[in-house]
Design an enzyme around this catalytic site. Structure first.
Site: not given
Ligand SMILES: NC(=O)c1ccc[n+]([C@@H]2O[C@H](COP(=O)([O-])OP(=O)(O)OC[C@H]3O[C@@H](n4cnc5c(N)ncnc54)[C@H](O)[C@@H]3O)[C@@H](O)[C@H]2O)c1
Length: 370
Positions: A15, A75, A94, A96, A118, A178, A239-240, A267, A269-270, A279, A298
């Site tokens: 990016r 980054k 970003y 973090h 963030e 999201i 989940v988050l 997803v 994992i971060d 992992r 990833v």
């Molecule tokens: N790997 C990547 O490249 C990457 C990229 C973007 C986001 N992410 C990660 O993805 C994850 C989700 O992000 P988001 O923007 O969708 O967050 P978000 O806050 O929009 O959604 C998270 C959802 O998880 C739900 N939740 C919490 N505990 C739960 C459980 N026990 N069971 C079921 N649902 C549960 C919440 O109610 C919420 O609706 C985050 O950890 C974010 O950092 C990773």
């Protein structure tokens, strides 16, 4: 203001932090933009496009940092970039911090103003500079899942949508935020059979209203999750819990419930991942097998679709880049609460409470009243 955009040096990061239109807007507002040569190439944006927009091209990475009053990046600054940071300089990217003590210490020592994408929080309490990357990762999770379900990739050999006479894949999505909602939308388009799980009842009601008929919306508990694992061809971890490590929803022993060759895309994992056996992996080696279940973990998924991600990111960052360049950081933080929220560190002081708490550092309230 002199705004500098360096080329990202992190591995597998394609990016860039500004589009040619962003350069044009900044120049139109009376600023100068220094862009490192080749910064846009990973996203398919040529130097000539930036030059036409009014950017001054700079061959040397260090020179961008040496000349710019504000650095706009994607980054966090990596260790080789730390000595390049200059006291009083604004760095908008970003960060973090909570994940990296050494970075936090280096930024504190540098005297820069660290404005983090963030933590830029809008008046509705949302994080608009994080949303587009979650949208990308959510949509991409299904694309990756489809690929790894193919037999040559060690998957079960399943086509997401099935064909007439053959059932589609069953996809379980943990978390309907999201990432989860975007994953469900794309999976529904493929014709898969989807269960989307969350614990927030308001969110479940909303999802139930808007999702297509091949998406079932369910309350997430241990019983349902285990039942889903025995049916799923593909599991998406989305989940988050804001500010915390991801909850662990799948234990190692649960993998035994899953079919050989099924796929988990974690997803989350971060934030540590929501599967015990997850992992972090990279785009060069994205997957590994545990108990015959393929894991994809990833940490920077959007990096692989650099062009889409660059456009999605720059669409939302540009108004803030302009706001900061036009006002300077002090006035921007004073007049615009989201900018104040984005500032984690200023002049050697930590102004983000969570970062201070994470590392036991003093918390400065100098931006709090805003
Ligand atoms: N790997 C990547 O490249 C990457 C990229 C973007 C986001 N992410 C990660 O993805 C994850 C989700 O992000 P988001 O923007 O969708 O967050 P978000 O806050 O929009 O959604 C998270 C959802 O998880 C739900 N939740 C919490 N505990 C739960 C459980 N026990 N069971 C079921 N649902 C549960 C919440 O109610 C919420 O609706 C985050 O950890 C974010 O950092 C990773």
């Amino acid at each position: 203001m002199i705004v500098g955009v360096p080329k990202e040096i992190k591995r597998d990061e394609y990016r860039v932090a500004i589009l040619p239109v962003g350069v044009q807007e900044l120049v139109r507002a009376g600023h100068r933009v220094l862009l490192e040569e080749g910064a846009g190439l990973g996203s398919g944006l040529a130097d000539a496009d930036y030059q036409h927009a009014g950017a001054e091209m700079v061959a040397d990475h260090a020179e961008v940092f040496a000349r710019a009053e504000m650095i706009v990046k994607v980054k966090e600054p990596l260790a080789p970039e730390w000595p390049l940071l200059r006291s009083g300089q604004i760095v908008f990217t970003y960060f973090h911090f909570a994940a990296d003590r050494r970075l936090t210490e280096a930024v504190l020592a540098s005297g820069i103003t660290a404005a983090a994408y963030e933590t830029l929080r809008d008046e509705r309490g949302q994080l608009p500079l994080l949303t587009p990357m979650s949208e990308v990762a959510g949509r991409m999770s299904i694309q990756e899942g489809a690929k790894y379900l193919e037999r040559p990739q060690m998957g079960r050999g399943i086509l997401l949508g099935g064909v007439p006479g053959v059932a589609p894949a069953h996809i379980t999505i943990l978390g309907g935020g999201i990432v989860g909602a975007n994953a469900a939308k794309v999976a529904a388009g493929f014709g898969a059979d989807i269960c989307l799980l969350d614990i927030n009842m308001d969110r479940l009601r909303y999802l139930d209203d808007v999702m297509p008929p091949n998406v079932d919306v369910l309350f997430s508990d241990r019983y349902i999750i285990r039942e889903q694992l025995s049916r799923a061809d593909l599991v998406i971890g989305a989940v988050l819990i804001p500010g915390a490590k991801a909850p662990r929803l799948i234990e190692r022993e649960d993998l035994g419930l899953m079919k050989p060759g099924s796929v988990i895309i974690d997803v989350a994992i971060d934030q540590g991942g929501c599967v015990e056996t997850s992992r972090p992996t990279t785009h060069s080696e994205p997957t590994y097998m545990v108990d015959e279940v393929l894991h994809y973990c990833v940490t920077n998924m959007p990096g692989a679709v650099g062009r889409t991600s660059t456009y999605a990111l720059c669409n939302v960052t540009l108004p803030w880049v302009l706001a900061i360049a036009n006002r300077g950081i002090e006035r921007a933080a004073d007049e615009l609460p989201p900018v104040a929220h984005s500032i984690n560190i200023i002049g050697g002081e930590v102004t983000n409470e969570a970062v201070a708490r994470t590392f036991g550092l003093p918390y400065s309230k100098r931006l709090e009243k805003k």
